[in-house]
Design a protein around this motif. Structure first.
Motif, PDB file in Angstrom:
ATOM      1  N   THR A 118       0.830  -1.205   0.000  1.00 30.95           N
ATOM      2  CA  THR A 118       0.000   0.000   0.000  1.00 30.95           C
ATOM      3  C   THR A 118       0.862   1.252   0.000  1.00 30.95           C
ATOM      4  O   THR A 118       0.644   2.181  -0.776  1.00 30.95           O
ATOM      5  CB  THR A 118      -0.916   0.020   1.232  1.00 30.95           C
ATOM      6  N   ALA A 248      -7.304  -3.304  -4.260  1.00 24.73           N
ATOM      7  CA  ALA A 248      -6.991  -2.183  -5.157  1.00 24.73           C
ATOM      8  C   ALA A 248      -8.233  -1.332  -5.393  1.00 24.73           C
ATOM      9  O   ALA A 248      -8.162  -0.089  -5.396  1.00 24.73           O
ATOM     10  CB  ALA A 248      -6.439  -2.709  -6.482  1.00 24.73           C
ATOM     11  N   THR A 297       2.721   4.636  -9.138  1.00 26.70           N
ATOM     12  CA  THR A 297       1.390   4.016  -9.039  1.00 26.70           C
ATOM     13  C   THR A 297       0.428   4.617 -10.044  1.00 26.70           C
ATOM     14  O   THR A 297      -0.491   3.932 -10.507  1.00 26.70           O
ATOM     15  CB  THR A 297       0.808   4.155  -7.624  1.00 26.70           C
ATOM     16  N   TYR A 339      -3.895  -6.628 -12.985  1.00 23.80           N
ATOM     17  CA  TYR A 339      -4.025  -5.418 -13.810  1.00 23.80           C
ATOM     18  C   TYR A 339      -4.211  -5.768 -15.288  1.00 23.80           C
ATOM     19  O   TYR A 339      -4.862  -5.024 -16.027  1.00 23.80           O
ATOM     20  CB  TYR A 339      -2.813  -4.505 -13.611  1.00 23.80           C
TER      21      TYR A 339
END
Length: 347
Positions: A118, A248, A297, A339
């Motif tokens: 995170t 996420a 990110t 992803y």
């Protein structure tokens, strides 16, 4: 005062691990992120249930874990020896960091890996009062009394000294507990803390504070990293990917609505802790901008650890005396698959 009053045992090295129990969660390996029968999800937090875990709260309260296939969710409050909990099978995922996990891997032969994080930038700091120790540079540590908690926190502090060419006899290490009162009372010149937590707490008491960030002074590494067993990666991949996908999604919500994340901590998940809503809102906003969202990110997605970031972590560990490779410590293949399967997460 119900705040995270220090890193508290995050870096405790573990005793020898004699056996690795089977994980509490079961599920067949799959290339799909979602599954309809993943059972109960147990997540070991590194700290009390404050705003630090806002993304996980959103993922639970908005039903993302349920949609991903988990029948129920159990967030286990810390602090504790996270790696031991994961190894025992009491939690599928534990939140920790490379400096805590690496000694367990190297010294105990524990089959652990980090599959995401995170915090892209660790929040550790030497907190001081501007009209007191005012420790603004690493060299300002010399001759100062620094409050350091027993156990793994000492290892972290010693690594900070080593990274900046300071010998241990140049600093007075003062044993403290987990409340920054010794700093406020003038018993120490600096206090090992979180920039998004104790620093806010002390500032809210009316003091001007100075922070010496570890990440900017030779010790860059990720934090709130997701620690799992190699067995889970090999045999429970669907559950891990579903956890990452839902988490996420939750952190996207936490970034969009930091005050709601604070409310969830105060009124729902940490409702018995007496948390202060104002302070939790401050922490929620600060961690998003300082630690969670970075250029990397934005480009690669939340929770990711780029190859460059992995290399930075390995260099930090080397400076602390731990020789480990990125392949030994990290496995980013699950998140990469998440992803690839869910490009909307990058929107």
């Amino acid at each position: 005062m119900a705040t995270r009053t220090t890193i508290r045992k995050r870096f405790f090295a573990l005793a020898a691990v004699t056996a690795i129990a089977s994980l509490a969660l079961t599920g067949c390996a799959s290339t799909e992120t979602e599954s309809s029968d993943l059972g109960e999800l147990n997540v070991q937090f590194s700290w009390i249930k404050n705003a630090e875990f806002a993304g996980e709260y959103f993922a639970d309260s908005n039903g993302y874990y349920s949609e991903a296939g988990f029948s129920s969710v159990n967030f286990i409050a810390g602090p504790t020896a996270t790696a031991a909990v994961v190894l025992s099978g009491e939690a599928l995922v534990g939140l920790s960091d490379p400096i805590a996990v690496t000694p367990v891997i190297l010294e105990e032969g524990a089959p652990l890996k980090i599959i995401g994080a995170t915090y892209q930038k660790n929040p550790f700091t030497i907190l001081s009062l501007k009209d007191g120790g005012n420790i603004a540079t690493a060299q300002d540590l010399i001759g100062k009394r620094i409050g350091v908690q027993a156990g793994g926190n000492e290892t972290l502090f010693d690594a900070l000294l080593a990274a900046n060419g300071i010998s241990q006899d140049q600093v007075t290490k003062v044993p403290v507990e987990y409340d920054p009162a010794p700093l406020v009372n003038g018993e120490v010149d600096g206090f090992l803390a979180y920039v998004t937590n104790e620093s806010i707490t002390v500032a809210n008491l009316g003091f001007e504070v100075t922070n010496l960030l570890f990440a900017d002074n030779g010790l860059p590494f990720v934090a709130e990293a997701f620690v799992v067993t190699q067995d889970s990666i090999d045999n429970n991949r669907a559950a891990l990917k579903s956890f990452l996908y839902a988490t996420a999604r939750g952190w996207k919500d936490a970034i969009a609505e930091p005050n709601e994340g604070a409310r969830l901590a105060v009124e729902v998940y940490g409702k018995d802790l007496g948390l202060d809503i104002g302070k939790e809102q401050q922490q929620s906003v600060a961690q998003n901008s300082l630690l969670v969202v970075t250029d990397e990110t934005v480009a690669n997605g939340l929770l990711t650890i780029s190859e460059a970031m992995q290399a930075s972590n390995i260099a930090t560990l080397s400076g602390a005396g731990y020789a480990i490779t990125a392949d030994q410590l990290f496995d980013m293949s699950l998140l990469a698959e998440v992803y690839q399967e869910h490009p909307e997460l990058l929107e």
